[in-house]
Design an enzyme around this catalytic site. Sequence first.
Site: not given
Length: 178
Positions: A13, A17-19, A40-42, A56, A68
């Site tokens: 979710g 804590g996935k990263s 990073a896709t953000g 991050h 990125e």
Amino acid sequence: MRCKSQLIFVLGGASSGKSEAALRLATKGVRPTVSRAFVATGQALDKEMAERIARHRSSRPASWVTAEVPLDLTGWIERHGREHRVIVVDCLTMWLSNQFGQGRVDAGIVQDMQGVLGAARRTRARIVLVANELGMGIVPGDAVSRRFREVAGTINQLIADESDETHLVVSGLSVRLK
């Protein structure tokens, strides 16, 4: 390190804590001198997202190369995947959002993810892919959100099927599913 690729999938979710789990799994048993990339896709489209990206970035050691890549993951992996032995792609759900923002159709997005997986398998890297698990919540009330959830579920199933390991992260705790 390895003579073939290793694909690890980490899902959970939002803010689960996935990263952090992905970074641990990516570097487990890896020499500190091994080349590492964080993809990073953000996109920093607003102040809150810019702060999140900065947070991050500051959580990773400076030895990580940061790229990125909001849209063309296949191209990046094809061009740079052989330069690194460890690659973390965070997060595919944000990548999916970027695809939706470009007006992409579902079948094209799924085909692109198949391309990402194929490119990943042609490297010798340990690649950790991170995504949100969206299928545990309520059914969204609008058609666009339902479509997004469906495409995310399809992509997650593709990745889980192709992965060598799949981990679910809940409240910072990681459980290996595969």
